[in-house]
Design an enzyme around this catalytic site. Structure first.
Site, PDB file in Angstrom:
ATOM      1  N   ASP A  48     -11.600  47.021  79.489  1.00  0.00           N
ATOM      2  CA  ASP A  48     -10.991  45.721  79.194  1.00  0.00           C
ATOM      3  C   ASP A  48     -12.016  44.820  78.500  1.00  0.00           C
ATOM      4  OD1 ASP A  48     -12.554  45.159  81.380  1.00  0.00           O
ATOM      5  OD2 ASP A  48     -10.972  44.204  82.562  1.00  0.00           O
ATOM      6  N   SER A  49     -13.217  45.347  78.290  1.00  0.00           N
ATOM      7  CA  SER A  49     -14.193  44.674  77.413  1.00  0.00           C
ATOM      8  C   SER A  49     -13.629  44.566  76.001  1.00  0.00           C
ATOM      9  CB  SER A  49     -15.524  45.446  77.399  1.00  0.00           C
ATOM     10  OG  SER A  49     -15.310  46.823  77.192  1.00  0.00           O
ATOM     11  N   GLU A 185     -21.910  48.586  88.374  1.00  0.00           N
ATOM     12  CA  GLU A 185     -22.292  47.638  87.310  1.00  0.00           C
ATOM     13  C   GLU A 185     -23.298  46.606  87.816  1.00  0.00           C
ATOM     14  OE1 GLU A 185     -19.152  46.001  84.898  1.00  0.00           O
ATOM     15  OE2 GLU A 185     -20.526  44.618  83.907  1.00  0.00           O
TER      16      GLU A 185
HETATM   17  O1  KIV Z   1     -14.603  47.059  80.421  1.00  0.00           O
HETATM   18  C1  KIV Z   1     -15.618  47.778  80.321  1.00  0.00           C
HETATM   19  O2  KIV Z   1     -16.125  48.068  79.236  1.00  0.00           O
HETATM   20  C2  KIV Z   1     -16.205  48.269  81.560  1.00  0.00           C
HETATM   21  C3  KIV Z   1     -17.555  48.909  81.459  1.00  0.00           C
HETATM   22  C4  KIV Z   1     -18.565  47.854  81.306  1.00  0.00           C
HETATM   23  C5  KIV Z   1     -17.844  49.801  82.599  1.00  0.00           C
HETATM   24  O3  KIV Z   1     -15.639  48.128  82.599  1.00  0.00           O
END
Ligand code: KIV
Length: 273
Positions: A48-49, A185
């Site tokens: 969700d990044s 994380e």
């Molecule tokens: O949303 C994302 O990219 C993540 C990673 C940072 C593990 O959850």
């Protein structure tokens, strides 16, 4: 019948047993996914990044299922032989186990993901994981810093060993609920190592030091496409921002100066071919 995702899950277990590192990256589009697969990545997370990396939001709190499904389906087509994990966005699984299963099913049936990921290690999260796993869909856990909870936790905070008991019990609860791996994380290295040794399933760290079973980073960050975002854990493997800027500037100058299109870029008349 054994699927590609089943084979990958066994392979990840085997890597943990042998002490071989698991390597994962995020991807949000077809082209990037294709290149990551070509390079030999183990797992692609459609995180969700995407909210920050693609849509320019400040955090992940504005990401919708519409965004996630569109990007996950592009990635699945780009990397058909790789385990693609769809990240369940905020609001898509918290209400009930039934809601969580329905969301996970959409990732599989509409976006062809091989697995899903959700944030959290409390009792409620473990219950959601168990329900999704019972429906036949592999789940990846995510504890430590949880970007979907920044409003509750007061921001992006590293987790230290004073939270050892909570982290250990969350990790064990998720493992008991059936996750195939857990993202750790932003964690003190010793804490992440301790959790990794506690578990029989692999841990995949981001900002969690050297003791995890694998590493994941956000693809825009390693390619140098995230501006001046430069947390301590990040290593940049390219400066694509410079490469792209240079290409855009050269194209603009070329068109303005008449350097493009040139003779070789035009369709000549039929009798001149
Ligand atoms: O949303 C994302 O990219 C993540 C990673 C940072 C593990 O959850």
């Amino acid at each position: 019948m054994e699927t590609g995702a089943d084979r990958t899950l066994k392979y990840l277990q085997m890597k943990k047993r042998k002490g071989e590192k698991i390597v994962a990256l995020t991807a949000y589009d077809f082209v990037t996914a294709r290149l990551e697969e070509l390079a030999g990545i183990d797992i692609i997370l459609v995180g969700d990044s995407v909210g920050m990396a693609v849509f320019g939001h400040e955090n992940t709190l504005h990401v919708t299922m519409g965004m996630m499904l569109a990007h996950t389906s592009a990635v699945s087509r780009g990397a058909p032989a790789t385990l693609v994990v769809g990240d369940m966005p905020i609001g898509s699984y918290e209400n009930s186990d039934e809601q969580a299963v329905a969301t996970a099913v959409r990732f599989i049936s509409e976006a062809e993901a091989g697995a899903v990921k959700l944030e959290g290690g409390d009792e409620r999260s473990a219950s959601r994981v168990r329900a999704i796993v019972d429906s036949g869909i592999p789940v990846m856990g995510h504890i430590g810093l949880q970007p979907q909870s920044i409003r509750k936790t007061g921001g992006y905070r590293v987790v230290y060993s004073d939270k050892k008991e909570t982290m250990a019990s969350e990790a064990l609860a998720l493992q008991g609920a059936g996750v195939f791996a857990i993202v750790l994380e932003s964690m003190e290295e010793d804490l992440a190592r301790y959790i990794t040794e506690l578990l029989s399933i692999p841990t995949i760290g981001i900002g969690a030091g050297r003791g995890t079973d694998g590493q994941i980073l956000v693809v825009n960050d390693i390619l140098g496409l995230s501006g001046d975002f430069s947390p301590r854990f990040l290593k940049k493997y390219a400066a694509l921002d410079t490469v792209m800027l240079e290409a855009f500037r050269t194209f603009i100058t070329d068109v303005r100066d008449g350097g493009y299109p040139d003779k070789e870029h035009i369709y000549p008349a039929k009798d001149q071919r």
